[in-house]
Design a protein around this motif. Structure first.
Motif, PDB file in Angstrom:
ATOM      1  N   GLN A  22      33.173  37.988  33.314  1.00 17.44           N
ATOM      2  CA  GLN A  22      34.622  37.916  33.438  1.00 17.44           C
ATOM      3  C   GLN A  22      35.198  37.222  32.220  1.00 17.44           C
ATOM      4  OE1 GLN A  22      34.819  35.944  37.340  1.00 17.44           O
ATOM      5  NE2 GLN A  22      35.510  37.862  38.247  1.00 17.44           N
ATOM      6  N   GLU A  23      36.292  37.772  31.708  1.00 13.70           N
ATOM      7  CA  GLU A  23      36.946  37.162  30.560  1.00 13.70           C
ATOM      8  C   GLU A  23      38.386  37.661  30.465  1.00 13.70           C
ATOM      9  OE1 GLU A  23      35.565  39.759  26.833  1.00 13.70           O
ATOM     10  OE2 GLU A  23      33.846  38.849  27.867  1.00 13.70           O
ATOM     11  N   SER A  24      39.293  36.714  30.186  1.00 16.24           N
ATOM     12  CA  SER A  24      40.715  37.012  29.933  1.00 16.24           C
ATOM     13  C   SER A  24      41.346  37.860  31.023  1.00 16.24           C
ATOM     14  CB  SER A  24      40.880  37.712  28.575  1.00 16.24           C
ATOM     15  OG  SER A  24      40.326  36.934  27.531  1.00 16.24           O
ATOM     16  N   GLY A  25      41.044  37.532  32.279  1.00 15.88           N
ATOM     17  CA  GLY A  25      41.669  38.232  33.388  1.00 15.88           C
ATOM     18  C   GLY A  25      41.060  39.575  33.725  1.00 15.88           C
ATOM     19  N   TRP A  26      39.949  39.924  33.091  1.00 10.14           N
ATOM     20  CA  TRP A  26      39.286  41.193  33.364  1.00 10.14           C
ATOM     21  C   TRP A  26      37.849  40.935  33.793  1.00 10.14           C
ATOM     22  CZ3 TRP A  26      41.600  46.054  33.026  1.00 10.14           C
ATOM     23  CH2 TRP A  26      42.890  46.066  32.503  1.00 10.14           C
ATOM     24  N   TRP A  62      35.685  48.199  33.228  1.00  7.56           N
ATOM     25  CA  TRP A  62      36.483  46.972  33.250  1.00  7.56           C
ATOM     26  C   TRP A  62      37.559  47.107  34.316  1.00  7.56           C
ATOM     27  CZ3 TRP A  62      35.414  42.500  30.905  1.00  7.56           C
ATOM     28  CH2 TRP A  62      34.560  42.501  29.790  1.00  7.56           C
ATOM     29  N   ALA A  63      37.786  46.043  35.073  1.00  7.78           N
ATOM     30  CA  ALA A  63      38.802  46.048  36.128  1.00  7.78           C
ATOM     31  C   ALA A  63      39.610  44.755  36.063  1.00  7.78           C
ATOM     32  CB  ALA A  63      38.143  46.170  37.506  1.00  7.78           C
ATOM     33  N   PRO A  64      40.921  44.812  36.372  1.00  9.04           N
ATOM     34  CA  PRO A  64      41.701  43.570  36.448  1.00  9.04           C
ATOM     35  C   PRO A  64      41.115  42.654  37.517  1.00  9.04           C
ATOM     36  CG  PRO A  64      43.131  45.512  36.454  1.00  9.04           C
ATOM     37  CD  PRO A  64      41.741  46.005  36.654  1.00  9.04           C
ATOM     38  N   THR A  65      40.842  41.432  37.158  1.00  8.58           N
ATOM     39  CA  THR A  65      40.203  40.503  38.103  1.00  8.58           C
ATOM     40  C   THR A  65      41.033  40.321  39.364  1.00  8.58           C
ATOM     41  OG1 THR A  65      39.102  39.370  36.269  1.00  8.58           O
ATOM     42  CG2 THR A  65      39.280  38.166  38.339  1.00  8.58           C
ATOM     43  N   VAL A  66      42.355  40.371  39.247  1.00  9.62           N
ATOM     44  CA  VAL A  66      43.209  40.155  40.426  1.00  9.62           C
ATOM     45  C   VAL A  66      43.092  41.286  41.428  1.00  9.62           C
ATOM     46  CG1 VAL A  66      44.856  38.721  39.164  1.00  9.62           C
ATOM     47  CG2 VAL A  66      45.190  41.205  39.246  1.00  9.62           C
ATOM     48  N   GLU A  67      42.563  42.434  41.009  1.00 12.43           N
ATOM     49  CA  GLU A  67      42.475  43.583  41.909  1.00 12.43           C
ATOM     50  C   GLU A  67      41.151  43.650  42.663  1.00 12.43           C
ATOM     51  OE1 GLU A  67      43.313  47.314  40.115  1.00 12.43           O
ATOM     52  OE2 GLU A  67      45.250  46.678  39.288  1.00 12.43           O
ATOM     53  N   ILE A  68      40.169  42.868  42.265  1.00 12.94           N
ATOM     54  CA  ILE A  68      38.863  42.972  42.913  1.00 12.94           C
ATOM     55  C   ILE A  68      38.724  41.911  44.004  1.00 12.94           C
ATOM     56  CG2 ILE A  68      37.864  43.811  40.758  1.00 12.94           C
ATOM     57  CD1 ILE A  68      36.356  41.163  40.532  1.00 12.94           C
ATOM     58  N   THR A  69      37.935  42.243  44.999  1.00 15.24           N
ATOM     59  CA  THR A  69      37.552  41.276  46.022  1.00 15.24           C
ATOM     60  C   THR A  69      36.191  40.722  45.636  1.00 15.24           C
ATOM     61  OG1 THR A  69      38.752  42.515  47.715  1.00 15.24           O
ATOM     62  CG2 THR A  69      37.127  40.912  48.471  1.00 15.24           C
ATOM     63  N   ASP A  70      36.199  39.522  45.076  1.00 13.15           N
ATOM     64  CA  ASP A  70      34.976  38.922  44.547  1.00 13.15           C
ATOM     65  C   ASP A  70      34.276  38.155  45.659  1.00 13.15           C
ATOM     66  OD1 ASP A  70      32.971  37.660  43.159  1.00 13.15           O
ATOM     67  OD2 ASP A  70      34.230  37.053  41.480  1.00 13.15           O
ATOM     68  N   ASN A  71      33.064  38.549  45.974  1.00  6.10           N
ATOM     69  CA  ASN A  71      32.304  37.869  47.023  1.00  6.10           C
ATOM     70  C   ASN A  71      31.672  36.573  46.549  1.00  6.10           C
ATOM     71  OD1 ASN A  71      32.911  40.081  48.626  1.00  6.10           O
ATOM     72  ND2 ASN A  71      30.971  41.107  48.207  1.00  6.10           N
ATOM     73  N   TRP A  80      35.964  46.919  44.506  1.00  8.65           N
ATOM     74  CA  TRP A  80      37.162  47.356  43.790  1.00  8.65           C
ATOM     75  C   TRP A  80      37.482  48.789  44.190  1.00  8.65           C
ATOM     76  CZ3 TRP A  80      37.856  49.836  38.467  1.00  8.65           C
ATOM     77  CH2 TRP A  80      39.212  49.821  38.103  1.00  8.65           C
ATOM     78  N   ARG A  81      38.658  48.949  44.778  1.00 14.55           N
ATOM     79  CA  ARG A  81      39.114  50.262  45.232  1.00 14.55           C
ATOM     80  C   ARG A  81      38.076  50.945  46.112  1.00 14.55           C
ATOM     81  NH1 ARG A  81      41.964  52.550  39.615  1.00 14.55           N
ATOM     82  NH2 ARG A  81      43.448  50.811  39.392  1.00 14.55           N
ATOM     83  N   GLY A  82      37.497  50.149  46.999  1.00 11.35           N
ATOM     84  CA  GLY A  82      36.557  50.668  47.983  1.00 11.35           C
ATOM     85  C   GLY A  82      35.138  50.816  47.508  1.00 11.35           C
ATOM     86  N   THR A 141      33.809  58.339  42.909  1.00 11.83           N
ATOM     87  CA  THR A 141      34.128  56.972  42.480  1.00 11.83           C
ATOM     88  C   THR A 141      34.147  56.857  40.960  1.00 11.83           C
ATOM     89  OG1 THR A 141      31.781  56.346  42.669  1.00 11.83           O
ATOM     90  CG2 THR A 141      33.203  55.906  44.565  1.00 11.83           C
ATOM     91  N   VAL A 142      33.276  57.584  40.273  1.00 16.00           N
ATOM     92  CA  VAL A 142      33.286  57.564  38.810  1.00 16.00           C
ATOM     93  C   VAL A 142      34.621  58.074  38.286  1.00 16.00           C
ATOM     94  CG1 VAL A 142      32.281  58.664  36.760  1.00 16.00           C
ATOM     95  CG2 VAL A 142      30.793  57.676  38.509  1.00 16.00           C
ATOM     96  N   ALA A 143      35.118  59.163  38.885  1.00 21.63           N
ATOM     97  CA  ALA A 143      36.392  59.720  38.444  1.00 21.63           C
ATOM     98  C   ALA A 143      37.559  58.806  38.807  1.00 21.63           C
ATOM     99  CB  ALA A 143      36.594  61.106  39.062  1.00 21.63           C
ATOM    100  N   THR A 144      37.531  58.243  40.022  1.00 24.31           N
ATOM    101  CA  THR A 144      38.633  57.395  40.479  1.00 24.31           C
ATOM    102  C   THR A 144      38.737  56.110  39.677  1.00 24.31           C
ATOM    103  OG1 THR A 144      38.445  58.268  42.732  1.00 24.31           O
ATOM    104  CG2 THR A 144      39.573  56.156  42.466  1.00 24.31           C
ATOM    105  N   LEU A 145      37.600  55.490  39.389  1.00 20.09           N
ATOM    106  CA  LEU A 145      37.591  54.200  38.699  1.00 20.09           C
ATOM    107  C   LEU A 145      37.580  54.334  37.182  1.00 20.09           C
ATOM    108  CD1 LEU A 145      35.030  52.238  40.921  1.00 20.09           C
ATOM    109  CD2 LEU A 145      37.501  52.460  41.206  1.00 20.09           C
ATOM    110  N   GLY A 146      37.324  55.542  36.679  1.00 24.16           N
ATOM    111  CA  GLY A 146      37.232  55.710  35.234  1.00 24.16           C
ATOM    112  C   GLY A 146      35.998  55.061  34.653  1.00 24.16           C
ATOM    113  N   ALA A 147      34.902  55.003  35.426  1.00 24.22           N
ATOM    114  CA  ALA A 147      33.666  54.362  34.963  1.00 24.22           C
ATOM    115  C   ALA A 147      32.973  55.230  33.921  1.00 24.22           C
ATOM    116  CB  ALA A 147      32.734  54.106  36.148  1.00 24.22           C
ATOM    117  N   GLN A 148      32.257  54.566  33.025  1.00 25.61           N
ATOM    118  CA  GLN A 148      31.513  55.247  31.976  1.00 25.61           C
ATOM    119  C   GLN A 148      30.010  55.094  32.218  1.00 25.61           C
ATOM    120  OE1 GLN A 148      32.928  57.030  29.309  1.00 25.61           O
ATOM    121  NE2 GLN A 148      34.801  56.758  30.518  1.00 25.61           N
ATOM    122  N   CYS A 149      29.253  56.140  31.887  1.00 25.42           N
ATOM    123  CA  CYS A 149      27.798  56.103  32.029  1.00 25.42           C
ATOM    124  C   CYS A 149      27.204  55.552  30.736  1.00 25.42           C
ATOM    125  CB  CYS A 149      27.262  57.498  32.306  1.00 25.42           C
ATOM    126  SG  CYS A 149      25.499  57.549  32.658  1.00 25.42           S
TER     127      CYS A 149
END
Length: 370
Positions: free
Chosen positions: A319-323, A352-361, A309-311, A335-343
């Motif tokens: 996964q649930e409800s499109g996220w 959490w990321a929109p499922t449509v935006e991720i490349t799921d392997n 997701w975003r590199g 990457t923490v700042a760009t993605l808004g990840a929490q520790c």
């Protein structure tokens, strides 16, 4: 229910100090001790200082120091069947009872057996709540390593992002990049699950409590056939469960079929894939309630889902409800700042990321050598 005394920790260290000869009984795992070569020019204080000096790869002036501490750190290794430990808060203990898998920073039991009281073990906590929860107990998860490939030494370029993480974006003590836990007095090698991904629980893993007098009490053991935690603590120890939030002292915890698993152990038998059980160092079998159906597997792998997701490479947790719930495999300040990840604990960042935006392997099988 098992209780051991403070002296047992010292005995454990001494019992494992003999060299590995290759003639040990099959059920005995002898871990390699941490070796610290001392000379007239390198004292114990010098070695400890090096272990506590953060490693910056742009600091060419300290390459010699980096090499010396790397040689010391390389003597602490994991073998199949090595007993691993992760010190927990009550909140984290509740999470493991409800289905979490081991993840993040952990230690060999061999290296921390001399730490027996909550005060001693506090430095190994990863939740950032030391001194704020008012408890005189500390909890821990103990399991056996399925394979050394599931664990990394948190050093080198892959973990420079954690070393550089600013205090506002981290929980718990900093990552030094030396492979040692921050400590004023001890030299404790630390490990992290590879890529900050979950590893499967081995059979007979245990949730423990440590009391102020240094006693170790087994509260629950993990039984994979029942898919859950079986209570071991007798009535005289039930009060130790009071520090685990929302956990009843009179029940056991079994996983229901609709609970998602972030990682799974799979094996093959006669060309077909089955959920598997690891009872290291030597037993790996099909998961089955009846003993007659517990066939040894012909191959074994750890199955998880990876995505981008975003590199950033991430593990898909659910996964649930499109996220999609993602965990960063190699977090950096950027990457923490760009993605808004929490520790959520030391070294563990989720978002959490929109499922449509991720490349799921999709499901990824990481094989073990049997």
């Amino acid at each position: 229910m098992t209780v051991s005394s403070p002296r047992d920790g010292v005995t454990d260290v001494l019992a494992g100090s003999a060299p590995v000869t290759g003639q040990e009984p099959a059920h005995v795992i002898v871990d390699s001790p941490l070796m610290v070569p001392l000379t007239r020019s390198v004292s114990w204080a010098d070695a400890h200082r090096l272990s506590q000096t953060p490693v910056r790869h742009d600091d060419s002036d300290s390459d010699g120091d980096h090499h010396r501490i790397a040689v010391i750190r390389s003597t602490a290794t994991i073998r199949r069947g090595t007993r691993m430990m992760k010190v927990l808060s009550g909140r984290q203990a509740a999470g493991y009872l409800r289905g979490w898998s081991p993840v993040g920073f952990c230690h060999r039991e061999y290296d921390i057996a001399h730490l027996r009281t909550p005060a001693d073990l506090a430095l190994l906590r990863t939740d950032g709540e030391v001194g704020r929860d008012g408890t005189d107990l500390v909890y821990a998860l103990r399991w056996r390593a399925i394979d050394a490939c599931d664990y990394d030494t948190p050093v080198g370029a892959a973990y420079q992002g954690l070393v550089a993480m600013p205090p506002r974006d981290r929980i718990g003590p900093p990552v030094l990049g030396t492979g040692f836990t921050p400590s004023e007095h001890h030299l404790i090698p630390e490990f992290v699950t590879t890529g900050c991904t979950d590893v499967p629980l081995s059979a007979n893993a245990a949730l423990l409590a440590y009391t102020p007098d240094g006693a170790e009490v087994v509260l629950y053991t993990y039984q994979p056939e029942q898919r859950g935690w079986i209570r071991m603590a007798g009535p005289q120890w039930r009060h130790l469960l009071d520090g685990i939030p929302d956990v009843s002292s009179d029940q056991e915890y079994l996983r229901t079929g609709d609970q998602p698993q972030s990682t799974q152990l799979v094996g093959t038998y006669q060309g077909r894939h089955y959920e598997a059980v690891a009872d290291p160092p030597h037993e790996f079998r099909i998961l089955a309630m009846t003993r007659a159906a517990r066939y040894p597997v012909e191959s074994l792998a750890r199955r998880l889902r990876l995505s981008t997701w975003r590199g950033a490479t991430c593990q898909v947790l659910r996964q649930e409800s499109g996220w999609s719930r993602l965990r960063l495999c190699h977090p950096t300040p950027e990457t923490v700042a760009t993605l808004g990840a929490q520790c959520y604990e030391r070294g563990i960042y989720e978002v959490w990321a929109p499922t449509v935006e991720i490349t799921d392997n999709g499901p990824t099988d990481l094989p073990y050598e049997l």
